[in-house]
Design a protein around this motif. Structure first.
Motif, PDB file in Angstrom:
ATOM      1  N   UNK A  23       0.814  -1.209   0.000  1.00  0.00           N
ATOM      2  CA  UNK A  23       0.000   0.000   0.000  1.00  0.00           C
ATOM      3  C   UNK A  23       0.852   1.265   0.000  1.00  0.00           C
ATOM      4  N   UNK A  24       2.170   1.076   0.039  1.00  0.00           N
ATOM      5  CA  UNK A  24       3.065   2.242   0.098  1.00  0.00           C
ATOM      6  C   UNK A  24       4.150   2.198  -0.962  1.00  0.00           C
ATOM      7  N   UNK A  25       3.773   1.804  -2.160  1.00  0.00           N
ATOM      8  CA  UNK A  25       4.626   2.002  -3.310  1.00  0.00           C
ATOM      9  C   UNK A  25       5.567   0.893  -3.720  1.00  0.00           C
ATOM     10  N   UNK A  26       5.715  -0.155  -2.937  1.00  0.00           N
ATOM     11  CA  UNK A  26       6.695  -1.188  -3.276  1.00  0.00           C
ATOM     12  C   UNK A  26       6.330  -1.927  -4.566  1.00  0.00           C
ATOM     13  N   UNK A  27       5.041  -1.982  -4.857  1.00  0.00           N
ATOM     14  CA  UNK A  27       4.585  -2.630  -6.087  1.00  0.00           C
ATOM     15  C   UNK A  27       4.080  -1.607  -7.101  1.00  0.00           C
ATOM     16  N   UNK A  28       4.572  -0.389  -7.003  1.00  0.00           N
ATOM     17  CA  UNK A  28       4.074   0.678  -7.837  1.00  0.00           C
ATOM     18  C   UNK A  28       2.998   1.470  -7.112  1.00  0.00           C
ATOM     19  N   UNK A  29       2.393   2.457  -7.755  1.00  0.00           N
ATOM     20  CA  UNK A  29       1.399   3.317  -7.100  1.00  0.00           C
ATOM     21  C   UNK A  29       0.217   2.528  -6.548  1.00  0.00           C
ATOM     22  N   UNK A  30      -0.255   2.957  -5.378  1.00  0.00           N
ATOM     23  CA  UNK A  30      -1.437   2.349  -4.762  1.00  0.00           C
ATOM     24  C   UNK A  30      -2.459   3.451  -4.486  1.00  0.00           C
ATOM     25  N   UNK A  56       8.647   1.165   5.111  1.00  0.00           N
ATOM     26  CA  UNK A  56       7.738   1.057   3.967  1.00  0.00           C
ATOM     27  C   UNK A  56       7.263   2.452   3.593  1.00  0.00           C
ATOM     28  N   UNK A  57       7.746   2.929   2.441  1.00  0.00           N
ATOM     29  CA  UNK A  57       7.379   4.279   2.047  1.00  0.00           C
ATOM     30  C   UNK A  57       7.969   5.323   2.969  1.00  0.00           C
ATOM     31  N   UNK A  58       9.068   4.990   3.655  1.00  0.00           N
ATOM     32  CA  UNK A  58       9.716   5.906   4.602  1.00  0.00           C
ATOM     33  C   UNK A  58       8.719   6.499   5.595  1.00  0.00           C
ATOM     34  N   UNK A  59       7.941   5.636   6.208  1.00  0.00           N
ATOM     35  CA  UNK A  59       6.966   6.078   7.202  1.00  0.00           C
ATOM     36  C   UNK A  59       5.558   6.207   6.671  1.00  0.00           C
ATOM     37  N   UNK A  60       5.401   6.221   5.353  1.00  0.00           N
ATOM     38  CA  UNK A  60       4.072   6.383   4.754  1.00  0.00           C
ATOM     39  C   UNK A  60       3.112   5.288   5.204  1.00  0.00           C
ATOM     40  N   UNK A  61       3.600   4.045   5.243  1.00  0.00           N
ATOM     41  CA  UNK A  61       2.722   2.924   5.566  1.00  0.00           C
ATOM     42  C   UNK A  61       2.186   3.020   6.990  1.00  0.00           C
ATOM     43  N   UNK A  62       3.039   3.396   7.918  1.00  0.00           N
ATOM     44  CA  UNK A  62       2.582   3.544   9.299  1.00  0.00           C
ATOM     45  C   UNK A  62       1.549   4.665   9.419  1.00  0.00           C
ATOM     46  N   UNK A  63       1.780   5.770   8.724  1.00  0.00           N
ATOM     47  CA  UNK A  63       0.802   6.861   8.784  1.00  0.00           C
ATOM     48  C   UNK A  63      -0.518   6.458   8.142  1.00  0.00           C
ATOM     49  N   UNK A  64      -0.448   5.670   7.074  1.00  0.00           N
ATOM     50  CA  UNK A  64      -1.653   5.173   6.420  1.00  0.00           C
ATOM     51  C   UNK A  64      -2.454   4.297   7.379  1.00  0.00           C
ATOM     52  N   UNK A  65      -1.782   3.368   8.042  1.00  0.00           N
ATOM     53  CA  UNK A  65      -2.459   2.493   9.004  1.00  0.00           C
ATOM     54  C   UNK A  65      -3.008   3.314  10.161  1.00  0.00           C
ATOM     55  N   UNK A  66      -2.227   4.295  10.617  1.00  0.00           N
ATOM     56  CA  UNK A  66      -2.708   5.159  11.700  1.00  0.00           C
ATOM     57  C   UNK A  66      -3.996   5.858  11.325  1.00  0.00           C
ATOM     58  N   UNK A  67      -4.066   6.314  10.080  1.00  0.00           N
ATOM     59  CA  UNK A  67      -5.294   6.965   9.603  1.00  0.00           C
ATOM     60  C   UNK A  67      -6.454   5.979   9.567  1.00  0.00           C
ATOM     61  N   UNK A 221       5.169  -2.660 -13.392  1.00  0.00           N
ATOM     62  CA  UNK A 221       5.265  -1.322 -13.947  1.00  0.00           C
ATOM     63  C   UNK A 221       6.302  -0.484 -13.241  1.00  0.00           C
ATOM     64  N   UNK A 222       6.246   0.820 -13.452  1.00  0.00           N
ATOM     65  CA  UNK A 222       7.191   1.749 -12.840  1.00  0.00           C
ATOM     66  C   UNK A 222       7.071   1.701 -11.318  1.00  0.00           C
ATOM     67  N   UNK A 223       8.208   1.645 -10.647  1.00  0.00           N
ATOM     68  CA  UNK A 223       8.220   1.654  -9.192  1.00  0.00           C
ATOM     69  C   UNK A 223       7.928   0.304  -8.566  1.00  0.00           C
ATOM     70  N   UNK A 224       7.822  -0.739  -9.381  1.00  0.00           N
ATOM     71  CA  UNK A 224       7.520  -2.087  -8.880  1.00  0.00           C
ATOM     72  C   UNK A 224       8.826  -2.864  -8.786  1.00  0.00           C
ATOM     73  N   UNK A 225       9.232  -3.212  -7.546  1.00  0.00           N
ATOM     74  CA  UNK A 225      10.524  -3.864  -7.361  1.00  0.00           C
ATOM     75  C   UNK A 225      10.573  -5.251  -7.989  1.00  0.00           C
TER      76      UNK A 225
END
Length: 331
Positions: A23-30, A56-67, A221-225
């Protein structure tokens, strides 16, 4: 919802966990809204294990879950958090830090981003080769005593490291890749966990979508490891997708999808194992939940083994440089 005990001293987890990395970019945009809706849907059907990492997403994932958790009772989710991986501003991976002071700093930021006052299971994402595991686990144990952490877990470490860590503090689970095409833990790691009463939270149960039954060559796609992952490379991916087609025949005979069979196989290996599925969308989650209704007989397991024998996968699960840093891959 099925319930499984995480280790002798751990919490009771749902039979499936939700891995939130994708949900934070590892497989491309979410899609942010869809990600939050997926977390809500998981919680509403009884999935209580949410897995993330502070990198994950340099903190993005934790903030997403927090929301997503705002307005929810704190004891509804079991928050499993990995820490320690270091990244630069360009998202590059630049090492790992398991020093005691770093452990406590990482935890402080995680609590803030998630908006909670404790973490249910806190674990180093990898073994820091420069820091004894006793020191890293000891620092987390200090946080357990202080009330900021409830339980200690490990991730991607080998049998010797598991034994050393368990002497410092009870370990509730080991998070490690486990799937039909990633079975390395069966030789040494899984027996040690059984001996010590340590549960397994298995990630990559669909091999990052490769054995989901939905993957098509060139889908990254782009950004997908996965575009750089050995098992998704030309030649390897063709051989691996051929295995999936063989498994599809077994799934059809059971009236299930390929993904459901693959998830059910992991769950069937031991009652101490909780498969963690990386669903980014509600439709993916719904398919994964169907695996809980799949009962595999001895004949089914034999057919699956014949379709995808141990060691049949083409390519390593990570690139060579990353494999060299995995304590779990060392003899």
């Amino acid at each position: 919802m099925q319930i499984r005990q995480l280790g002798k001293t751990g919490p009771q987890s749902s039979g499936l966990g939700l891995g939130c990395m994708g949900m934070s970019g590892m497989y491309g945009p979410a899609d942010r809204a869809e990600s939050i809706a997926t977390i809500h849907a998981a919680l509403d059907v009884g999935i209580n294990l949410l897995d993330t990492g502070d990198f994950y997403g340099m903190g993005h994932n934790e903030m997403l879950i927090g929301e997503a958790l705002k307005g929810r009772k704190r004891d509804q989710p079991i928050l499993s958090v990995k820490f320690g991986a270091l990244r630069d501003p360009s998202s590059g991976w630049i090492g790992f830090d398991g020093r005691p002071a770093a452990v406590k700093t990482f935890l402080a930021y995680t609590l803030q981003r998630l908006g909670v006052d404790y973490i249910d299971i806190y674990r180093p994402a990898r073994l820091d080769p420069n820091v004894p595991i006793e020191d890293t686990v000891g620092a987390i144990a200090d946080m357990v005593k202080a009330g900021y952490v409830r339980h200690i877990g490990l991730s991607e470490v080998g049998a010797e490291t598991i034994r050393r860590a368990a002497k410092v503090h009870p370990i509730v689970d080991l998070q490690i890749e486990y799937s039909l095409i990633s079975r390395g833990i069966e030789d040494c790691i899984l027996p040690v966990c059984r001996e010590l009463g340590i549960g397994i939270t298995g990630y990559g149960v669909l091999s990052r979508g490769l054995i989901s039954g939905h993957w098509q060559q060139g889908s990254a796609g782009a950004g997908d490891f996965r575009a750089h992952s050995p098992r998704f490379q030309g030649g390897n991916v063709e051989k691996n997708l051929a295995l999936v087609e063989t498994l599809r025949q077994v799934a059809a005979a059971k009236g299930a999808s390929v993904a459901q069979i693959a998830i059910a196989w992991v769950a069937a290996q031991d009652k101490s194992i909780v498969p963690v599925v990386g669903s980014r969308r509600r439709d993916q989650l719904q398919e994964a939940l169907g695996a809980l209704d799949v009962t595999l007989t001895p004949a089914d397991l034999a057919a699956i083994e014949q379709a995808i024998p141990k060691g049949a996968a083409a390519g390593e699960r990570y690139q060579t440089a990353q494999m060299a840093h995995l304590d779990s891959e060392k003899a």
